[in-house]
Design a protein around this motif. Structure first.
Motif, PDB file in Angstrom:
ATOM      1  N   SER A 164       0.504   8.541  10.172  1.00 16.01           N
ATOM      2  CA  SER A 164       0.868   7.139   9.918  1.00 16.01           C
ATOM      3  C   SER A 164       0.172   6.609   8.661  1.00 16.01           C
ATOM      4  N   ASN A 165       0.968   6.098   7.729  1.00 18.99           N
ATOM      5  CA  ASN A 165       0.379   5.483   6.528  1.00 18.99           C
ATOM      6  C   ASN A 165      -0.420   4.239   6.899  1.00 18.99           C
ATOM      7  N   TYR A 166       0.078   3.501   7.895  1.00 21.01           N
ATOM      8  CA  TYR A 166      -0.647   2.318   8.371  1.00 21.01           C
ATOM      9  C   TYR A 166      -2.026   2.727   8.890  1.00 21.01           C
ATOM     10  N   GLY A 224       8.504  14.745  -7.412  1.00 19.53           N
ATOM     11  CA  GLY A 224       8.927  13.553  -8.160  1.00 19.53           C
ATOM     12  C   GLY A 224       9.351  12.401  -7.270  1.00 19.53           C
ATOM     13  N   HIS A 225       9.087  12.514  -5.950  1.00 18.28           N
ATOM     14  CA  HIS A 225       9.410  11.362  -5.094  1.00 18.28           C
ATOM     15  C   HIS A 225       8.341  10.295  -5.243  1.00 18.28           C
ATOM     16  N   THR A 226       8.736   9.097  -4.857  1.00 14.61           N
ATOM     17  CA  THR A 226       7.743   8.024  -4.772  1.00 14.61           C
ATOM     18  C   THR A 226       8.090   7.166  -3.569  1.00 14.61           C
ATOM     19  N   GLU A 245       6.795   4.355   5.343  1.00 15.74           N
ATOM     20  CA  GLU A 245       6.141   4.796   6.580  1.00 15.74           C
ATOM     21  C   GLU A 245       6.934   5.956   7.150  1.00 15.74           C
ATOM     22  N   ARG A 246       6.202   6.828   7.809  1.00 11.11           N
ATOM     23  CA  ARG A 246       6.827   7.934   8.521  1.00 11.11           C
ATOM     24  C   ARG A 246       7.254   7.430   9.903  1.00 11.11           C
ATOM     25  N   ALA A 247       8.246   8.101  10.532  1.00 14.79           N
ATOM     26  CA  ALA A 247       8.742   7.655  11.841  1.00 14.79           C
ATOM     27  C   ALA A 247       7.789   8.105  12.940  1.00 14.79           C
ATOM     28  N   LEU A 307       1.923   2.872  -5.702  1.00 16.80           N
ATOM     29  CA  LEU A 307       2.793   4.011  -5.429  1.00 16.80           C
ATOM     30  C   LEU A 307       2.064   5.302  -5.760  1.00 16.80           C
ATOM     31  N   GLY A 308       2.507   6.396  -5.132  1.00 15.18           N
ATOM     32  CA  GLY A 308       2.044   7.718  -5.519  1.00 15.18           C
ATOM     33  C   GLY A 308       3.228   8.487  -6.078  1.00 15.18           C
ATOM     34  N   MET A 309       2.980   9.727  -6.469  1.00 19.65           N
ATOM     35  CA  MET A 309       4.075  10.605  -6.887  1.00 19.65           C
ATOM     36  C   MET A 309       3.928  11.931  -6.164  1.00 19.65           C
ATOM     37  N   GLY A 310       4.959  12.342  -5.449  1.00 16.86           N
ATOM     38  CA  GLY A 310       4.935  13.643  -4.794  1.00 16.86           C
ATOM     39  C   GLY A 310       5.191  14.750  -5.807  1.00 16.86           C
ATOM     40  N   GLY A 311       4.874  15.963  -5.430  1.00 21.41           N
ATOM     41  CA  GLY A 311       5.056  17.113  -6.315  1.00 21.41           C
ATOM     42  C   GLY A 311       6.505  17.344  -6.716  1.00 21.41           C
ATOM     43  N   LEU A 341       0.830  -1.211   0.000  1.00 22.30           N
ATOM     44  CA  LEU A 341       0.000   0.000   0.000  1.00 22.30           C
ATOM     45  C   LEU A 341       0.861   1.256   0.000  1.00 22.30           C
ATOM     46  N   ALA A 342       0.336   2.291  -0.648  1.00 23.28           N
ATOM     47  CA  ALA A 342       0.990   3.609  -0.652  1.00 23.28           C
ATOM     48  C   ALA A 342       0.342   4.486   0.414  1.00 23.28           C
ATOM     49  N   GLY A 343       1.069   5.528   0.815  1.00 30.71           N
ATOM     50  CA  GLY A 343       0.492   6.533   1.706  1.00 30.71           C
ATOM     51  C   GLY A 343       0.074   7.754   0.896  1.00 30.71           C
ATOM     52  N   GLY A 344      -0.181   8.853   1.592  1.00 27.42           N
ATOM     53  CA  GLY A 344      -0.566  10.079   0.896  1.00 27.42           C
ATOM     54  C   GLY A 344      -2.073  10.169   0.724  1.00 27.42           C
ATOM     55  N   GLY A 345      -2.508  11.273   0.121  1.00 22.95           N
ATOM     56  CA  GLY A 345      -3.941  11.533   0.011  1.00 22.95           C
ATOM     57  C   GLY A 345      -4.604  10.828  -1.169  1.00 22.95           C
ATOM     58  N   THR A 346      -3.862  10.612  -2.261  1.00 17.26           N
ATOM     59  CA  THR A 346      -4.474  10.063  -3.479  1.00 17.26           C
ATOM     60  C   THR A 346      -5.111   8.688  -3.263  1.00 17.26           C
ATOM     61  N   PRO A 347      -4.433   7.780  -2.559  1.00 13.79           N
ATOM     62  CA  PRO A 347      -5.034   6.434  -2.456  1.00 13.79           C
ATOM     63  C   PRO A 347      -6.224   6.323  -1.518  1.00 13.79           C
ATOM     64  N   ARG A 348      -6.416   7.284  -0.636  1.00  7.87           N
ATOM     65  CA  ARG A 348      -7.454   7.117   0.389  1.00  7.87           C
ATOM     66  C   ARG A 348      -8.836   6.783  -0.199  1.00  7.87           C
ATOM     67  N   VAL A 363      12.069  11.836   9.026  1.00  7.94           N
ATOM     68  CA  VAL A 363      12.616  10.478   8.968  1.00  7.94           C
ATOM     69  C   VAL A 363      11.551   9.520   8.447  1.00  7.94           C
ATOM     70  N   ARG A 364      11.919   8.769   7.432  1.00 10.72           N
ATOM     71  CA  ARG A 364      10.988   7.815   6.816  1.00 10.72           C
ATOM     72  C   ARG A 364      11.697   6.486   6.604  1.00 10.72           C
ATOM     73  N   ILE A 365      10.905   5.461   6.432  1.00  7.61           N
ATOM     74  CA  ILE A 365      11.434   4.141   6.094  1.00  7.61           C
ATOM     75  C   ILE A 365      10.739   3.747   4.805  1.00  7.61           C
TER      76      ILE A 365
END
Ligand code: 6PG
Length: 242
Positions: free
Chosen positions: A84-86, A140-142, A74-76, A134-138, A43-50, A170-172
């Motif tokens: 939390s993406n979870y 270009g991150h994923t 995931e965020r720390a 996956l998503g794409m941040g503004g 699963l991806a995080g962020g607003g798009t997948p919700r 901090v992210r993992i």
């Protein structure tokens, strides 16, 4: 045979993006379950997948008990934190579907990042992932692979500790080789705010060099599907396949 390293692109009108994405994801999960009995879904995080997860939660006919749930990043933070993406997936997908904890493999963002990273390497094991969202941040991150962060070009480790320019810093994240070993990778991008960056990604895909992390996603032996809405695709060439 089709060249699987080239993306397939599906552009939907804004009001149909969520259902088109849910259809595409559900179809792939079902075909993996049919082929090998279970599906390892990332699963991806962020607003798009919700809203897409909300739509998937209504697909009760899918054999959800045969799905193992993982996360791309995931965020720390702890599992109940608003970042939390979870937590987001738990609220809109896992709890509504009644998914058993035995099938949920979250990244433990509440632990020191290096420890959480090592633990997730062990959790993932060696089997490839079946369906990766996956998503794409503004920028270009994923996942949490950010432009300019050395972790985004790590080619050995399967999971990395990364630095985000926006908090939580901090992210993992799954590493690029882990993403690229997947059988199906689906990149979800919606909204006019992503249009210009997406056009830059397309130039990199067509002509190289591929510098933005999301442009480096290219499964070695799997399918790459980009699902876009009209607004995100607005600055792409008319023939969208790079
Ligand atoms: C995260 C991500 C990240 C996300 C993009 C797009 O944890 O934030 O997994 O890679 O997919 O930043 O986010 P939006 O969908 O909110 O634009």
């Amino acid at each position: 045979m089709a060249d699987l390293s080239l993306p397939t692109v599906l552009v939907s009108p804004e009001d149909r993006f969520v259902s088109a994405a849910a259809d595409a994801i559900a179809t792939r999960i079902a075909s993996v379950i049919e082929a090998r009995g279970r599906c390892r879904l990332v699963l991806a995080g962020g607003g798009t997948p919700r809203p897409i997860y909300e739509a998937l939660a209504c697909r009760e006919q899918l054999a959800w008990s045969e799905v193992d749930f993982f996360w791309g990043d995931e965020r720390a933070v702890g599992p109940d934190h608003e970042q939390s993406n979870y937590r987001m997936a738990r609220e809109v997908l896992l709890e509504p579907l009644g998914v058993s904890d035995a099938h949920v493999f979250r990244i433990e963002g509440e632990r020191p990042a290096a420890e959480a990273c090592d633990a997730y390497v062990a959790t993932l094991g060696d089997s490839p992932l079946d369906v990766v969202l996956l998503g794409m941040g503004g920028d270009g991150h994923t996942a949490s692979l950010f432009p300019g962060d050395p972790a985004s070009v790590e080619m050995t480790a399967s999971v990395v500790v990364t630095n985000s320019p926006k908090p939580p810093a901090v992210r993992i994240s799954l590493s690029l080789p882990t993403l690229n070993a997947a059988k199906h990778v689906i990149v979800l991008v919606a909204g006019s705010g992503k249009a210009d960056r997406l056009a830059q990604v397309w130039r990199e895909l067509a002509n190289g060099p591929r510098q933005l992390p999301v442009a480096r996603v290219r499964p070695t032996d799997g399918e790459l599907l980009w699902l876009l809405d009209d607004a995100a695709a607005a600055a792409l060439p008319q023939q969208v396949n790079p």
